[in-house]
Each structure stands twice: as C-alpha cells, then as structure tokens.
Design a protein around this motif. Structure first.
Motif, PDB file in Angstrom:
ATOM      1  N   GLY A 193      25.235 -47.443  48.290  1.00 26.51           N
ATOM      2  CA  GLY A 193      24.201 -46.558  47.742  1.00 26.51           C
ATOM      3  C   GLY A 193      23.048 -47.288  47.097  1.00 26.51           C
ATOM      4  O   GLY A 193      21.876 -46.941  47.307  1.00 26.51           O
ATOM      5  N   LEU A 194      23.334 -48.345  46.297  1.00 21.86           N
ATOM      6  CA  LEU A 194      22.259 -49.063  45.612  1.00 21.86           C
ATOM      7  C   LEU A 194      21.334 -49.760  46.607  1.00 21.86           C
ATOM      8  O   LEU A 194      20.110 -49.681  46.496  1.00 21.86           O
ATOM      9  CB  LEU A 194      22.858 -50.089  44.642  1.00 21.86           C
ATOM     10  N   GLY A 195      21.921 -50.446  47.581  1.00 21.51           N
ATOM     11  CA  GLY A 195      21.098 -51.137  48.561  1.00 21.51           C
ATOM     12  C   GLY A 195      20.268 -50.184  49.405  1.00 21.51           C
ATOM     13  O   GLY A 195      19.080 -50.413  49.642  1.00 21.51           O
ATOM     14  N   LEU A 196      20.866 -49.071  49.843  1.00 15.01           N
ATOM     15  CA  LEU A 196      20.126 -48.097  50.644  1.00 15.01           C
ATOM     16  C   LEU A 196      19.017 -47.437  49.834  1.00 15.01           C
ATOM     17  O   LEU A 196      17.927 -47.185  50.346  1.00 15.01           O
ATOM     18  CB  LEU A 196      21.085 -47.025  51.178  1.00 15.01           C
ATOM     19  N   THR A 197      19.301 -47.129  48.566  1.00 13.43           N
ATOM     20  CA  THR A 197      18.285 -46.503  47.723  1.00 13.43           C
ATOM     21  C   THR A 197      17.064 -47.410  47.573  1.00 13.43           C
ATOM     22  O   THR A 197      15.916 -46.957  47.681  1.00 13.43           O
ATOM     23  CB  THR A 197      18.861 -46.176  46.331  1.00 13.43           C
ATOM     24  N   LEU A 198      17.306 -48.695  47.321  1.00 12.52           N
ATOM     25  CA  LEU A 198      16.202 -49.638  47.185  1.00 12.52           C
ATOM     26  C   LEU A 198      15.411 -49.738  48.487  1.00 12.52           C
ATOM     27  O   LEU A 198      14.170 -49.732  48.487  1.00 12.52           O
ATOM     28  CB  LEU A 198      16.747 -51.012  46.786  1.00 12.52           C
ATOM     29  N   LEU A 199      16.119 -49.788  49.608  1.00  7.20           N
ATOM     30  CA  LEU A 199      15.445 -49.907  50.899  1.00  7.20           C
ATOM     31  C   LEU A 199      14.620 -48.654  51.208  1.00  7.20           C
ATOM     32  O   LEU A 199      13.492 -48.748  51.696  1.00  7.20           O
ATOM     33  CB  LEU A 199      16.466 -50.148  52.002  1.00  7.20           C
ATOM     34  N   VAL A 200      15.169 -47.467  50.921  1.00  4.77           N
ATOM     35  CA  VAL A 200      14.435 -46.222  51.165  1.00  4.77           C
ATOM     36  C   VAL A 200      13.186 -46.165  50.292  1.00  4.77           C
ATOM     37  O   VAL A 200      12.097 -45.778  50.745  1.00  4.77           O
ATOM     38  CB  VAL A 200      15.348 -45.005  50.896  1.00  4.77           C
ATOM     39  N   THR A 201      13.320 -46.552  49.028  1.00  2.31           N
ATOM     40  CA  THR A 201      12.175 -46.535  48.113  1.00  2.31           C
ATOM     41  C   THR A 201      11.037 -47.409  48.645  1.00  2.31           C
ATOM     42  O   THR A 201       9.888 -46.973  48.733  1.00  2.31           O
ATOM     43  CB  THR A 201      12.600 -47.033  46.722  1.00  2.31           C
ATOM     44  N   LEU A 202      11.359 -48.637  49.007  1.00  2.51           N
ATOM     45  CA  LEU A 202      10.324 -49.556  49.490  1.00  2.51           C
ATOM     46  C   LEU A 202       9.758 -49.107  50.838  1.00  2.51           C
ATOM     47  O   LEU A 202       8.556 -49.241  51.079  1.00  2.51           O
ATOM     48  CB  LEU A 202      10.909 -50.964  49.601  1.00  2.51           C
ATOM     49  N   ALA A 203      10.613 -48.564  51.700  1.00  2.49           N
ATOM     50  CA  ALA A 203      10.123 -48.096  53.002  1.00  2.49           C
ATOM     51  C   ALA A 203       9.157 -46.929  52.839  1.00  2.49           C
ATOM     52  O   ALA A 203       8.134 -46.855  53.522  1.00  2.49           O
ATOM     53  CB  ALA A 203      11.306 -47.687  53.878  1.00  2.49           C
ATOM     54  N   LEU A 204       9.441 -46.010  51.917  1.00  3.35           N
ATOM     55  CA  LEU A 204       8.556 -44.866  51.701  1.00  3.35           C
ATOM     56  C   LEU A 204       7.243 -45.288  51.048  1.00  3.35           C
ATOM     57  O   LEU A 204       6.176 -44.774  51.391  1.00  3.35           O
ATOM     58  CB  LEU A 204       9.261 -43.809  50.842  1.00  3.35           C
ATOM     59  N   ILE A 205       7.301 -46.221  50.102  1.00  6.47           N
ATOM     60  CA  ILE A 205       6.069 -46.729  49.487  1.00  6.47           C
ATOM     61  C   ILE A 205       5.207 -47.402  50.539  1.00  6.47           C
ATOM     62  O   ILE A 205       3.996 -47.141  50.648  1.00  6.47           O
ATOM     63  CB  ILE A 205       6.401 -47.704  48.342  1.00  6.47           C
ATOM     64  N   ASP A 206       5.820 -48.275  51.333  1.00  5.59           N
ATOM     65  CA  ASP A 206       5.086 -48.975  52.388  1.00  5.59           C
ATOM     66  C   ASP A 206       4.517 -47.983  53.398  1.00  5.59           C
ATOM     67  O   ASP A 206       3.352 -48.084  53.805  1.00  5.59           O
ATOM     68  CB  ASP A 206       6.033 -49.959  53.081  1.00  5.59           C
ATOM     69  N   GLY A 207       5.306 -47.000  53.800  1.00  2.46           N
ATOM     70  CA  GLY A 207       4.839 -46.013  54.769  1.00  2.46           C
ATOM     71  C   GLY A 207       3.696 -45.175  54.248  1.00  2.46           C
ATOM     72  O   GLY A 207       2.735 -44.884  54.977  1.00  2.46           O
ATOM     73  N   ASN A 208       3.766 -44.776  52.977  1.00  3.48           N
ATOM     74  CA  ASN A 208       2.677 -43.981  52.402  1.00  3.48           C
ATOM     75  C   ASN A 208       1.398 -44.788  52.279  1.00  3.48           C
ATOM     76  O   ASN A 208       0.299 -44.262  52.509  1.00  3.48           O
ATOM     77  CB  ASN A 208       3.098 -43.433  51.034  1.00  3.48           C
ATOM     78  N   LEU A 209       1.519 -46.064  51.913  1.00  2.00           N
ATOM     79  CA  LEU A 209       0.324 -46.908  51.834  1.00  2.00           C
ATOM     80  C   LEU A 209      -0.311 -47.072  53.214  1.00  2.00           C
ATOM     81  O   LEU A 209      -1.534 -46.982  53.364  1.00  2.00           O
ATOM     82  CB  LEU A 209       0.696 -48.280  51.255  1.00  2.00           C
ATOM     83  N   ARG A 210       0.519 -47.311  54.210  1.00  2.00           N
ATOM     84  CA  ARG A 210      -0.010 -47.451  55.571  1.00  2.00           C
ATOM     85  C   ARG A 210      -0.683 -46.169  56.033  1.00  2.00           C
ATOM     86  O   ARG A 210      -1.738 -46.194  56.675  1.00  2.00           O
ATOM     87  CB  ARG A 210       1.117 -47.820  56.535  1.00  2.00           C
TER      88      ARG A 210
END
Length: 893
Positions: A535-552
């Motif tokens: 859960g911790l690793g997936l949560t961190l990955l989802v957070t960064l992926a969504l931030i990166d996707g929104n910026l793009r």
C-alpha cells in the motif's frame, strides 16, 4: 552433540559447553543432567555479562547462515543506499561548485546590474579591486541574412579579458581576435550545435543580430561561467561587446544584464571578500546590483540540488519504512522457526530478558550487514553519477567519501530496524515454554509489554524528528512524514477492515472462493502485511504519477488553450504605435495586450533590508533577483481586488503599489506597509494600497507588483505585449514572427508553444527521475510482499497438506490462493488510488494552484500492477508449498 549442549554458568547464565563454570550457591538438577541455577539469568550479574553471553549465543545460532533474512538485508540495504547515495551525490555536486567557484562564477566577485551599465564611479570602484571582465546578456532574435528564418537566442557579449578563470573552448580553437573580431564590417560569433541545427547553418555562414551582421566562425563547446548565468530557454550566441554595441539592441530600458566579474589579487581571503561586499553596499546604497562570490557561484543550482536531494531523501526514507515492515515480518518468521530453541532456553532457566537480548543482538548484527552493504552502494554513487550528471548539469561531481551523508543513512537504517523489530522480539520474550513446545507461534498474542511498545514508538518519533531536522524545508518534510505516518496507520486499519469484511461475508458456494475468504481473516493471515507493504509503495507511485500527469496535461493541453500565442519583449516606447499597427495588419483577428515594463530588485520591506527579513520558503522567490515591474492607471483585466482600493486615474500623491495577494501574505505584508525597489540605480519606496488575486496559470501578462503611474515618471523603459489568436495556424505564426523580426529586430519574440515544448521536456525529465526514485519505494514494497508471503509458507504448508488429505485438488488450492491474493491486491489498489488521488489533488490544487483531474489510465495501471504483483508473487511461493509431501508434515501436527 555434547559440545552443543547449553550449560548454566554463575547465577544461572547459559554458557556454551566447555566454558569454565563456578558452582552456584544453590542449584537443582535439570532433566539434561546439568546443574541449573535457581537464580534467573538476569539477576545478580550485570547487563554487560548478559549481553556478552547473548552475543556468544547469537554467533552460534548464526552459524547456520542467514536463511530467511535475505529480504531483511535487501530492504535495509536498499533504503540505506538510496538515502546515503542521494545525499552523497548532492554533496559531491555542492563540493564541485565550491571547489570550482571561481571558474563557475567567472571571477572572485560578480556584480550584476540590470537595464543599465555601471556608472563611472562604480566602474572606478570595481577597477580598484583587481582585474575586471565585463559581459552583457540579453535575449534577442537572430535571423538569416535574407530574413527567411529566425530563432530566439541568448546573446552573450564578452570583452577581451574574458574569461578570468577557466577556458572558453571552441571548435576550431581560435584566438579572441579571430573568433570575435571585426572583418570588413562583419563581427565574429560562436554558437552551440543547437543553433546551427535550428537555422541549418554551417561554420562561415552569416546571420543578423539587431542591425549588425555576424559570421559564425566556431562551434561553442564549453563556456566556463555558463552555470552562473542561469538557465536559458534558447541557444547561446556569443559575440564581443563591440559587436553587441554595433547591433543597436541596447537602448534605454532594454532588458540587458551587465555582469562585472572581478579577479582579486592572489591570496584574497573570504574575509577580504566580505569586506568588499560591505564596502560596496555602504558606498553605493542605490546601485541595485546583486553581488555573488566564488563561494556562492551558482545559488539557484545549489538550491535546486538541495531541494531535489531532500525530496529523494524523503522518498528513500519511505522505502526504508516500507522495508521496516519486511524487517518485522522477517523477525517474526525467524522467531517462529526458533520456537524450539527459545523453549529450550526457557526450560533451562533462561529469562525472557536473556532471550530478548540473544535475538536482539542477532537482528542488530544482520541489520549491520545490510547497512554496511547499503553504505558501500551509497558511497559508490557519486563516482557512478559523475559522468552521467555532467550531461545534465555542467558541474563535475567531486567523487569522494562523504561520511556525513552515509552516517545519516546508517542512523536511519538502524532506527528503522529497531522500531520494527522490537515488537516481535517483545512478543517472543513473554511466550511461555509450554506454549512453544505445543507448536504455538507468536500470532494473535496482542501487544508485548508496554516498555517495548513505548520504546518502538519513541524510536519512530526520533526517526520522524531527525528526518524533519535534516531537511532544509521543514514544512514540506513535516507534511511528507505526517502523510507517511498517517498512511501507515490507515493501512493498518484498511487491513483490519478487509479481514472484518471477509469474516462477515455471506457463505459462498464456490469452494475455492470460500477458502480464499477464510484465508484472508484467519489467525496469522497475510492480509495486514500485504496491505501495509504494497500500500505505501503504490500510494507514493500513484501520487507522483497523478502530479506528473496533471502537469503534462496543463502544459500540453489546457494551458496552451488559455495562453497567448506570442510574447513580445523590449518594444521601445518610440516603436509602440508602429508595432501595434504591424501586428494589427498581420493578425487582424488577434487580441494584442501591451503594458510598460521595467526591471527592479526589492531592496527593503518597511525599511528593513530584505537580507535581514525572515520569509517563508514559498514566498522567498519574490525577494530573490530582479522582478518585472509595471504601472497602470486601472486594475488589470485579469486580476481581482481582494483588499484595499485602486488609485484614481490622475493620482499624483506618494508612490503606491498593488501587490499580489498570495505572495504578499506569504511574505507577511499588509495594507500600508512599504516596499522599496531599485530601478535603474534609484531606490523608490511605495506604500501598499491594495492586494489583488492574480491568475498566474493563464500565462497572460501578470506582475507581482503594479505601481501607480507617477512612481516611475520619466524613467526610460520598454514595453511588453502579448498576442492571442486562437485560430492561428503554424504558418500564420511563422509569417507574423518573420514580419516582426524584419521590421523590429530589437524586439524579442517568444512563441509560447516553443517555450511550452521546452518546459514539457524538462517536466518529462524531472518526472522520469521522480518516478525512478518512487520505484525504489515500490521495489522495497515488492520485496516486503515477497517476504511476507514467504513468512507465511509454514502455515500454508500445513493448510495445503490437510486440505489435500481431505480431498482438495491442486487446481482447487491454486484457485483459492489466487483469489485470496487477488482480493487483497484489489483492496490495496483501491486504497492506493484513494490516498494517492487525495495527496496529488492537494499538491496540484493547493500548492501549485492548478486544476487537478483524476486520470483513469493511472487507476487502471495501478490496479493491474497490484493484481499482477500480488497474484504473481503469491503463486510463485504457493507452487513450492503445494509440492510438499503430506507424511512429514502430518507427523508434526
């Protein structure tokens, strides 16, 4: 066997066979025929002797190897290597900047003045200090001689003394006169490969800059002081100061940066440099120059490296915390396999404290091995990263050993090990020998003694406090640590809720599904460990992926739709009307917005020098460097007043300023406060009349400060304009760009789409680096997941043998285990999506103040990944379980 039989020493301490013993005052006979002391092992003798004996027993037990601790070692080594390596690389770059400060700065001191040259008095002061080199930087448009094509360039003009330190490398290597000198009215120039490619040029070709013609005589290979000039969006075009003067680009109010670099006489100390800085501030209080020294050659680069390393350190710490779950699982599984040994110890008179000490020493020795491995990897990172980083950052990393960074990583590794190992060790301490002999494990025994719980919580608190203390931005570090702790606790609750839901679920007809649901909530189930680790690793990955996707999405999607097509900079006041007419002719459907623009530096707030004002990190950027300034009689159309009133049209009182509300509040300003700015060598103090909400995300013309028109009366300045034409094609943009460059060569034209493409590439590179860092945490999660599944194999073997004995087929068991892992993985993925979505929304919407959108593709990828990992690793371990013979297992049941 006799040499391995434990014997008791004084006061009942267990001693290896062959150790010299003193007969105790009171003893009883043990069933093994040995004398066992009536006193408990931890009474009478001191802790030092107990620990010494525990250490000897620990070494004996470890002769069998480290089986079961490979995941433990990998988790600790990975986290320690990430933290130690990232900080070592950061310190290597910082050391490179410090050791080559003179070369990177271009001198021992650098005085930078914007929009004007140094006065005679200022020039005389600088010349008294030592050897001077003057350079001028400005953005402009370089165009082919026939005017058929053009490109934005970062023009840099240098004099004959350049460079004072280091070497300018060109291909071919030419003397300064041959490279930049004038020949028949044509000046020389050098440029990097990018400009040659962009305009399809070759050495010897000519181009125009302003009204002057330049011949490209060499390719620019290395520019020693490029880092101190800051990041540029366009390729460099290096010319001489005489060539730039001939171009006619430098006009009153032009946006040009004049840098005066000083080479001091040999032996000048840092104290001497500080004295010069103080003298310059005292003798020229209104010069408005920014002064940098060789010890602070590239502050922006150093600051960015520090921030990025802090972020990666926190990510590495998250990986280490995730690995801590693996530590707990490994310790619990190891102790579970040592039940017979622990029962024997206790039957022979060993106290719970002695058992705790034996296995704590073992755990610390194994952790020490993992930490050492991580430190070796971390110490090698600066050497490995030096060559790779040089392609991105033109500063050599000083490969070397950085004990401070590695010591911090080792401390984090040790604290994580202790925090997660104390609870299972505490449980083992209090399990009676009778329970252990009856094959009862440590599951379901609740919490250990309060002292162990308090110690584990205290170490966890110390770990969080150190993480925050070592971070430069403690606010961000506190949020990160708080979010990790919160996610950790919530994941424990989620694991419990999943088990509760499975326990209360209705009975199903499918045998495989019924077994899967039962496995989820049975005693000693894997559910809490799997949910927590993944859960911790997936949560961190989802957070960064969504931030990166929104910026793009902002950069490539909605932002270009709202942004103007062009920015036009350095329009001279005498050319504004003619420029407006030309744009109106070439783009009749476009909307042209133009405002006056000056550059100024904030010198004081309420009369206090900004260097002495403590400002939060989020608002400090306003006070660093020069800011764009403007004046207006009316409130800008893209802004809204939030406090105060606007000045009247014909206002003629004391200078007033309108301040951006968000930045003003971050700095701590309020209505009536004063702001002193230096413009063109003159300090101007204005009172804050109002605050306004600025929509920065529109990329329109926005300023932090808008002054009343009387503030800069008579000051020479240029104009800034934007053109917005939504239906314009690429050909329309090219035609307009060409027309403006031909008619007004001094006007710098920036096509927003080109600038966004550059930003998009930078965001992509940054996103890749961040995702790679998050991958470290995810790898730790997968390792912990594998360890958790391996730890549960003993119970799985018993379950599988009993079920096969009762008639279950291998197909049924595989289906049951697959459904179990699938249900747990799905629950973990759903939590990670929810938690990661909330965290990403907070960062994007609240911190970056950009529109935030949930991205379905991230959700699908997360769920698929979670299911693939849990089911794949689960089945890989289960396959070995299903292959066990029934007879040996049934004999021990």
């Amino acid at each position: 066997m006799a040499d391995k039989t434990p014997s008791s020493g004084p006061s009942g301490h267990l001693l290896p066979a062959g150790e010299k013993r003193l007969a105790p005052a009171s003893a009883i006979s043990s069933p093994l025929g040995k004398k066992v002391a009536a006193k408990r092992p931890d009474e009478g003798a001191g802790w030092s002797r107990t620990l010494k004996l525990a250490f000897r027993f620990s070494l004996r037990e470890m002769r069998g190897g480290l089986s079961g601790f490979l995941i433990f070692l990998a988790c600790i080594a990975l986290g320690v290597a990430a933290i130690g390596g990232v900080n070592s690389v950061a310190r290597a770059i910082t050391a490179g900047v410090a050791n080559q400060g003179q070369t990177l700065l271009g001198g021992d001191l650098r005085f930078q003045i914007n929009q004007r040259a140094a006065t005679q008095t200022e020039q005389a002061f600088l010349e008294e200090l030592g050897t001077i080199s003057h350079s001028a930087n400005m953005r402009s448009m370089a165009r082919l001689e026939d005017g058929s094509d053009q490109a934005l360039v970062e023009a840099k003009a240098v004099d004959g003394a350049y460079p004072l330190y280091g070497a300018l490398e060109t291909e071919p290597a030419l003397s300064r006169q041959d490279l930049f000198g004038e020949r028949s009215g044509v000046f020389g120039a050098a440029a990097p490969d990018l400009l040659f490619e962009r305009l399809h040029l070759a050495i010897g070709d000519r181009l125009k800059l302003g009204s002057a013609t330049f011949e490209l005589r060499a390719r620019l290979v290395s520019e020693p002081d490029a880092v101190s000039d800051g990041f540029g969006f366009a390729p460099r075009l290096m010319v001489s100061t005489d060539g730039l003067a001939a171009s006619g680009l430098i006009q009153p109010g032009s946006l040009v940066e004049n840098a005066y670099k000083v080479r001091l006489p040999g032996g000048a100390s840092e104290a001497d440099i500080k004295t010069i800085q103080d003298q310059a501030a005292k003798d020229f209080p209104e010069a408005g120059w920014s002064i940098r020294t060789r010890s602070n050659a590239a502050p922006a680069l150093s600051s960015n490296i520090e921030r990025f390393s802090q972020f990666l350190t926190l990510v590495g710490l998250t990986a280490l915390v995730v690995g801590g779950v693996g530590v707990a699982n490994a310790v619990r599984a190891y102790l579970d396999g040592k039940r017979g040994v622990i029962a024997t110890f206790k039957s022979l008179g060993a106290s719970g404290g002695f058992v705790f000490a034996v296995y704590l020493v073992q755990i610390l020795m194994i952790a020490g091995l993992g930490i050492a491995l991580g430190l070796v990897l971390g110490a090698l990172m600066p050497f490995a990263a030096s060559a790779a980083l040089y392609q991105v950052i033109p500063v050599p990393a000083e490969g070397g050993f950085y004990p401070g960074a590695l010591g911090m990583a080792a401390l984090f590794g040790l604290l994580v090990t202790l925090a997660f190992a104390l609870l299972p060790l505490g449980r083992a301490r209090d399990v009676p020998a009778t329970a252990l002999f009856r094959e009862m494990g440590f599951e379901g025994r609740g919490f250990p003694r309060p002292v162990y719980v308090a110690a584990a919580l205290g170490i966890a608190f110390a770990l969080a406090a150190l993480a925050i203390q070592f971070s430069g931005d403690r606010r961000i570090a506190s949020i990160f640590v708080g979010a990790t702790v919160f996610a950790f606790l919530v994941l424990r609750v989620v694991g419990g809720l999943v088990q509760s839901a499975a326990r209360k679920s209705p009975r199903v007809r499918s045998t495989a599904l019924r077994l899967a649901i039962g496995n989820i909530h049975r005693p000693g189930a894997l559910t809490p460990s799997v949910v927590l680790s993944l859960g911790l690793g997936l949560t961190l990955l989802v957070t960064l992926a969504l931030i990166d996707g929104n910026l793009r999405r902002q950069i490539s999607g909605s932002l270009p739709e709202r942004a103007p097509n062009f920015f036009f900079v350095d329009i001279q006041s005498s050319d504004v009307d003619a420029f407006t007419a030309l744009v109106g002719k070439e783009a009749p459907a476009g909307a042209l917005v133009k405002v006056p623009m000056l550059r100024g530096r904030v010198m004081a707030l309420n009369g206090v020098d900004v260097g002495k004002v403590k400002v939060p990190a989020e608002g400090a950027w306003v006070l660093r460097g020069d800011r764009g300034l403007t004046y207006d009689t009316r409130l800008p159309a893209n802004a809204t007043l939030t406090e105060g009133t606007w000045w009247p049209d014909n206002y003629a009182g004391e200078p007033l300023v309108s301040f951006s509300a968000e930045e003003g509040k971050e700095i701590g300003l309020k209505l009536g406060d004063t702001v002193t700015v230096n413009v063109l060598g003159r300090n101007v103090t204005a009172r804050i009349a109002n605050f306004r909400q600025v929509e920065w995300e529109t990329m329109g013309i926005n300023f932090v400060m808008v002054f009343s028109p009387n503030t800069f009366a008579g000051a020479p300045h240029g104009w800034l304009a934007t053109l917005t034409e939504k239906n314009a094609s690429a050909a329309d943009d090219a035609r307009l760009l060409n027309a403006v460059t031909r008619a007004f060569p001094a006007v710098t034209t920036v096509r927003v789409k080109d600038a966004l493409d550059i930003v998009n590439r930078l965001v992509a590179q940054l996103g890749t680096a961040i995702r790679a860092a998050a991958g470290v945490a995810l790898i730790a999660s997968v390792l912990v997941l594998a360890g958790a599944l391996a730890a549960g194999n003993r119970a799985r073997i018993h379950d599988a043998v009993v079920l096969k004995t009762l008639g279950a087929t291998r197909k049924t068991l595989i289906a049951a285990f697959s459904l179990e892992y699938m249900l747990i993985g799905l629950a973990t993925a759903i939590f990670a999506l929810a938690a990661g979505g909330i965290a990403a929304w907070f960062v994007v919407a609240r911190i970056m103040t950009l529109p935030s959108n949930f991205m379905p593709e991230v959700a699908v990828a997360t769920i698929v990944f979670a299911l693939a990992v849990t089911v794949g690793i689960g089945l890989a371990g289960t396959w070995r379980v299903l292959g066990h013979k029934a007879a040996p297992v049934l004999r021990n049941l």
